[in-house]
Motif scaffolding. Structure first.
Motif, PDB file in Angstrom:
ATOM      1  N   ARG A 246       0.838  -1.206   0.000  1.00 27.45           N
ATOM      2  CA  ARG A 246       0.000   0.000   0.000  1.00 27.45           C
ATOM      3  C   ARG A 246       0.870   1.251   0.000  1.00 27.45           C
ATOM      4  N   GLY A 247       1.942   1.225   0.796  1.00 28.00           N
ATOM      5  CA  GLY A 247       2.854   2.376   0.839  1.00 28.00           C
ATOM      6  C   GLY A 247       3.489   2.621  -0.510  1.00 28.00           C
ATOM      7  N   ALA A 248       3.906   1.549  -1.172  1.00 28.30           N
ATOM      8  CA  ALA A 248       4.517   1.694  -2.498  1.00 28.30           C
ATOM      9  C   ALA A 248       3.501   2.236  -3.491  1.00 28.30           C
ATOM     10  N   ALA A 249       2.265   1.758  -3.404  1.00 27.50           N
ATOM     11  CA  ALA A 249       1.227   2.254  -4.317  1.00 27.50           C
ATOM     12  C   ALA A 249       0.952   3.731  -4.044  1.00 27.50           C
ATOM     13  N   ARG A 250       0.879   4.090  -2.779  1.00 19.71           N
ATOM     14  CA  ARG A 250       0.657   5.500  -2.437  1.00 19.71           C
ATOM     15  C   ARG A 250       1.815   6.346  -2.929  1.00 19.71           C
ATOM     16  N   ASP A 251       3.017   5.860  -2.729  1.00 17.53           N
ATOM     17  CA  ASP A 251       4.185   6.604  -3.195  1.00 17.53           C
ATOM     18  C   ASP A 251       4.146   6.767  -4.710  1.00 17.53           C
ATOM     19  N   ARG A 252       3.744   5.747  -5.428  1.00 14.09           N
ATOM     20  CA  ARG A 252       3.649   5.842  -6.882  1.00 14.09           C
ATOM     21  C   ARG A 252       2.576   6.851  -7.263  1.00 14.09           C
ATOM     22  N   CYS A 253       1.438   6.798  -6.538  1.00 15.93           N
ATOM     23  CA  CYS A 253       0.367   7.766  -6.827  1.00 15.93           C
ATOM     24  C   CYS A 253       0.864   9.187  -6.579  1.00 15.93           C
ATOM     25  N   ILE A 254       1.558   9.374  -5.479  1.00 18.70           N
ATOM     26  CA  ILE A 254       2.090  10.702  -5.162  1.00 18.70           C
ATOM     27  C   ILE A 254       3.119  11.110  -6.204  1.00 18.70           C
ATOM     28  N   GLN A 255       3.954  10.174  -6.611  1.00 19.11           N
ATOM     29  CA  GLN A 255       4.949  10.476  -7.637  1.00 19.11           C
ATOM     30  C   GLN A 255       4.269  10.875  -8.944  1.00 19.11           C
ATOM     31  N   MET A 256       3.267  10.118  -9.340  1.00 15.31           N
ATOM     32  CA  MET A 256       2.553  10.434 -10.587  1.00 15.31           C
ATOM     33  C   MET A 256       1.854  11.791 -10.468  1.00 15.31           C
ATOM     34  N   LEU A 257       1.259  12.072  -9.316  1.00 14.86           N
ATOM     35  CA  LEU A 257       0.596  13.358  -9.104  1.00 14.86           C
ATOM     36  C   LEU A 257       1.597  14.505  -9.212  1.00 14.86           C
TER      37      LEU A 257
END
Length: 130
Positions: free
Chosen positions: A80-91
């Motif tokens: 979940r943390g990695a997915a959130r980090d990816r979402c934040i990175q993409m944002l």
């Protein structure tokens, strides 16, 4: 009458022989009972040791189950943390791209003057090359 005492002696000898055989038989039986008792004691001791070992194995299995559950939870949190980090990175990338597009539009005066961009930035686009 000579036969009487001889037959009594024979009877006593036979009785003594039978009694001796009985004593030997009882002694052998007692030895076998003692041997069976020792085998029983050794068996009980081995069973007690195996019961303790099974108890330790059961505790180890419970520890392993707890560790697996904890590991699954941690892996889920990491995912979940990695997915959130990816979402934040993409944002962040999208925001940066949007800012660059707005600046490009403002500099080239293709925004129709509607973007709220500082005047010095607009001036860069209006300057003629010398």
């Amino acid at each position: 009458e000579a036969d009487g005492p001889v037959s009594l002696e024979r009877a006593v000898a036979t009785a003594n022989r039978i009694q001796d055989e009985s004593k030997s038989s009882v002694a052998r039986s007692l030895g076998m009972v003692l041997q069976a008792e020792q085998v029983g004691i050794a068996t009980l001791q081995k069973m007690y040791e195996q019961d303790e070992q099974l108890g330790r194995i059961s505790e180890d299995v419970e520890d392993i189950k707890a560790n697996i559950a904890r590991s699954k939870k941690l892996v889920g949190q990491l995912a979940r943390g990695a997915a959130r980090d990816r979402c934040i990175q993409m944002l962040c990338v999208l925001i940066a791209v949007a800012i660059m597009v707005m600046i490009t539009l403002a500099v080239t005066n293709k925004d129709g003057g509607e973007l709220n961009v500082p005047d010095p930035v607009r001036q860069v686009g209006r300057q003629e090359p010398s």
